[in-house]
Design an enzyme around this catalytic site. Sequence first.
Site, PDB file in Angstrom:
ATOM      1  N   ARG A 140      -0.009   7.589  -2.853  1.00  0.00           N
ATOM      2  CA  ARG A 140       0.443   8.692  -1.999  1.00  0.00           C
ATOM      3  C   ARG A 140       1.908   9.031  -2.262  1.00  0.00           C
ATOM      4  NH1 ARG A 140      -1.535   6.093   3.400  1.00  0.00           N
ATOM      5  NH2 ARG A 140      -2.024   4.405   1.955  1.00  0.00           N
ATOM      6  N   LEU A 172      11.612 -20.449  -3.325  1.00  0.00           N
ATOM      7  CA  LEU A 172      10.480 -19.619  -2.905  1.00  0.00           C
ATOM      8  C   LEU A 172       9.340 -19.711  -3.905  1.00  0.00           C
ATOM      9  CD1 LEU A 172       9.310 -17.208  -1.124  1.00  0.00           C
ATOM     10  CD2 LEU A 172      10.378 -15.708  -2.825  1.00  0.00           C
ATOM     11  N   ASN A 189       1.402   3.362  -2.963  1.00  0.00           N
ATOM     12  CA  ASN A 189       1.959   3.796  -4.251  1.00  0.00           C
ATOM     13  C   ASN A 189       1.406   5.148  -4.685  1.00  0.00           C
ATOM     14  OD1 ASN A 189       3.497   1.469  -4.528  1.00  0.00           O
ATOM     15  ND2 ASN A 189       1.945   0.387  -5.715  1.00  0.00           N
ATOM     16  N   ASP A 248       0.829  -1.206   0.000  1.00  0.00           N
ATOM     17  CA  ASP A 248       0.000   0.000   0.000  1.00  0.00           C
ATOM     18  C   ASP A 248       0.865   1.257   0.000  1.00  0.00           C
ATOM     19  OD1 ASP A 248      -2.357   1.422   0.036  1.00  0.00           O
ATOM     20  OD2 ASP A 248      -2.589   1.322   2.218  1.00  0.00           O
ATOM     21  N   HIS A 270       3.158   3.119  -8.834  1.00  0.00           N
ATOM     22  CA  HIS A 270       3.116   1.683  -9.144  1.00  0.00           C
ATOM     23  C   HIS A 270       4.397   1.248  -9.852  1.00  0.00           C
ATOM     24  CE1 HIS A 270      -0.968   1.616  -7.813  1.00  0.00           C
ATOM     25  NE2 HIS A 270      -1.427   2.357  -8.805  1.00  0.00           N
TER      26      HIS A 270
END
Length: 253
Positions: free
Chosen positions: A26, A133, A24, A22, A39
């Site tokens: 701002r 991963l 991006n 969260d 982004h």
Amino acid sequence: MTSLVEKINKQNLPQHVAIIMDGNGRWAKQRGEERVFGHQNGVESVRQVTEAAAELGVKYLTLYAFSTENWNRPKEEVQALMALLVQTVHGEIGTLNKNNVRLQAIGNLELMAESTHIHLQSAIQETATNTGLTLVLALSYSGRWDIVEAAKHIAVQLAGKTIGLQDITDTLFSKHLSTGAIPDPELLIRTSGESRISNFLLWQLAYTELYFTPTLWPDFRKSDFYEAILDFQQRERRFGRTGDQLLNPSYDI
């Protein structure tokens, strides 16, 4: 001086870390730019966190990249996000393979443009044999959608009499979620200072440790990830039990 990564106990790592990326918009606004600029710069954060998780030995990393609610954003932003997704996924396949990272995706992917879906599935197939991963992208995803879809699948089985009411358990329900083959997250990180889970992995987060940081996503780096892991390792995870029970399993309540 001991570095952050050296302080981490490799024997006490969360097997699965989930992140709500969260901030991006701002971050871009602070710089007088359009939201898509945030982004674009958030891609480096994805790269750093993926590398950090792989290097530490975390098994699963799930990134909340695009929610079902995000489809309601301005058309231009959505199109830019989809184009960025295709560009990033296509450009990172070599790096994913080099680092033995397997790519997966969860969500209502049928809502995505066909070309975007094709590029995504191609990347998933090209990394399918990697054994390190597992990087899971939550795209067009919502926790409520996930739960409803699981309920539908179970209802079909009930109607077909392949299962009975007595067969419906937490374990069965979990298997029908989009994360059915993945262990529940042990740690959830949310950036940008917001303290909510925003319809993300609602069932799966039942006993997840929550970590909120004011850092905006494009500024999030390996050191921030290490700090979250260290914070996790300082917590006592009781799962409804008492501290005495953890210290002594034979402790009589």
